[in-house]
Scaffold this motif. Structure first.
Motif, PDB file in Angstrom:
ATOM      1  N   MET A   1       0.834  -1.215   0.000  1.00 36.71           N
ATOM      2  CA  MET A   1       0.000   0.000   0.000  1.00 36.71           C
ATOM      3  C   MET A   1       0.865   1.261   0.000  1.00 36.71           C
ATOM      4  O   MET A   1       0.563   2.244  -0.666  1.00 36.71           O
ATOM      5  CB  MET A   1      -0.910  -0.003   1.256  1.00 36.71           C
ATOM      6  N   GLU A   2       1.925   1.226   0.759  1.00 36.54           N
ATOM      7  CA  GLU A   2       2.804   2.398   0.796  1.00 36.54           C
ATOM      8  C   GLU A   2       3.426   2.639  -0.566  1.00 36.54           C
ATOM      9  O   GLU A   2       3.619   3.786  -0.987  1.00 36.54           O
ATOM     10  CB  GLU A   2       3.892   2.176   1.849  1.00 36.54           C
ATOM     11  N   GLY A   8       1.375   7.213  -6.469  1.00 30.72           N
ATOM     12  CA  GLY A   8       0.316   8.200  -6.679  1.00 30.72           C
ATOM     13  C   GLY A   8       0.813   9.618  -6.430  1.00 30.72           C
ATOM     14  O   GLY A   8       0.454  10.565  -7.144  1.00 30.72           O
ATOM     15  N   THR A   9       1.654   9.732  -5.428  1.00 24.90           N
ATOM     16  CA  THR A   9       2.197  11.055  -5.118  1.00 24.90           C
ATOM     17  C   THR A   9       3.070  11.564  -6.260  1.00 24.90           C
ATOM     18  O   THR A   9       2.973  12.735  -6.691  1.00 24.90           O
ATOM     19  CB  THR A   9       3.014  11.005  -3.826  1.00 24.90           C
ATOM     20  N   ILE A  13       2.432  14.835  -8.602  1.00 22.94           N
ATOM     21  CA  ILE A  13       3.435  15.895  -8.788  1.00 22.94           C
ATOM     22  C   ILE A  13       3.767  16.077 -10.263  1.00 22.94           C
ATOM     23  O   ILE A  13       3.870  17.189 -10.778  1.00 22.94           O
ATOM     24  CB  ILE A  13       4.697  15.559  -7.971  1.00 22.94           C
ATOM     25  N   GLY A  14       3.909  14.974 -10.954  1.00 28.44           N
ATOM     26  CA  GLY A  14       4.208  15.060 -12.382  1.00 28.44           C
ATOM     27  C   GLY A  14       3.076  15.718 -13.152  1.00 28.44           C
ATOM     28  O   GLY A  14       3.320  16.518 -14.076  1.00 28.44           O
TER      29      GLY A  14
END
Length: 310
Positions: A1-2, A8-9, A13-14
């Motif tokens: 999950m991490e 996703g982060t 950002i992209g």
């Protein structure tokens, strides 16, 4: 999950960066008195005027940015040869303005450098047709000729040549010395002329003063003679008037009782008196033949007075 959270982060950002880049590529703000030239896929598309504009990202591109303000270009010093074969260094300042951003972008590679180089070549041509003295005296005319030639040549580049000013003219040391000697000689010549003119004017003033003095003296002598003549005339007139008045009174006295005897006695006295004077003033004694007949002489004079009255 991490792991999925980290992915996703990074994607977020992209995506944010991509949006920022798209916005930067899409939105354009053109400042006042500026033009932007836009190319679409490498080909000229349009010219953007001042204000806010939207472009197609990655397809439209701002290829050139031009200011419509007046630009000042310092034209580097160049060696020119005058018509009388004197080498001089000319510094100039060129004032231009972009009037067509499309032509300024595609008409020439670098319109500033092109204008500067054209100004140098035109200046060399103009100076080559001008004497050194005229170079200093006719700067305004030379500037006008250069501007006219530059403006005609720069018209296809979309720029307007407004002014050209010669900022400095550098001369060789030998020419400077010759010019200084020439100016010194000219100043000395002017000083000599001024001195001679002053002496000439002084001589004229002196002669005019002498002339006026002679005129004044002659006028005074003339007036003196007139006054003396008038005085003599008045004297003669007064004597004549007095004589006439005396004769008139004598004539009136003769007509009175005993007047003729008095006149006769007076004549006899004057006769004897004048004869006495005559005898005193000469060494010889003069005796009239009829000295004893003084009465006859007096009678004859009385007869003359009588006839004069008549």
């Amino acid at each position: 999950m991490e792991l999925f959270n980290d992915i996703g982060t990074f994607l977020a950002i992209g995506f944010a960066l991509a949006v920022i880049i798209i916005i930067l590529k899409t939105a354009r703000i053109v400042p006042q008195r500026s033009n932007y030239v836009v190319e679409r896929l490498g080909k000229y598309h349009k010219t953007l005027d001042s204000g806010f504009h939207i472009l197609i990202p990655f397809i439209d591109k701002v290829a050139y940015q031009h200011t419509l303000k007046e630009e000042v270009i310092d034209v580097a010093q160049q060696d020119c040869v005058t018509k009388d074969n004197i080498q001089v260094g000319i510094d100039g300042v060129l004032y231009i303005q972009v009037i067509d951003a499309h032509k300024a972008s595609y008409g020439v590679d670098n319109y500033r450098n092109a204008a500067s180089q054209l100004a140098q070549t035109t200046m060399r041509s103009v100076i080559g047709q001008t004497d050194l003295d005229k170079t200093f005296e006719e700067r305004a005319k030379i500037n006008e000729v250069v501007v006219q030639a530059l403006d005609e040549a720069a018209s296809p580049w979309g720029i307007k040549v407004l002014r050209y000013e010669i900022s400095d003219i550098a001369l060789p040391d030998s020419i400077k010395d010759a010019l200084e000697q020439q100016m010194r000689a000219e100043r000395e010549r002017r000083a000599a002329i001024a001195k001679s003119e002053g002496e000439r004017q002084a001589m004229i003033n002196v002669s005019e003063g002498q002339k006026q003095e002679v005129i004044n003296l002659s006028e005074a002598e003339k007036q003196k003679q007139i006054n003396e003549a008038e005085g003599r005339a008045q004297e003669i007139e007064l004597i004549a008037t007095a004589t006439a008045e005396g004769l008139r009174k004598i004539a009136e006295a003769i007509q009175t009782p005993g007047g003729k005897d008095a006149v006769s006695l007076r004549i006899a006295e004057q006769y004897v008196g004048e004869f006495g004077k005559l005898a005193k003033t000469n060494n010889s004694m003069i005796i009239p033949a009829e000295l004893s007949n003084v009465g006859g002489a007096v009678a004859g004079l009385a007869e003359v007075l009588k006839h004069s009255k008549s």
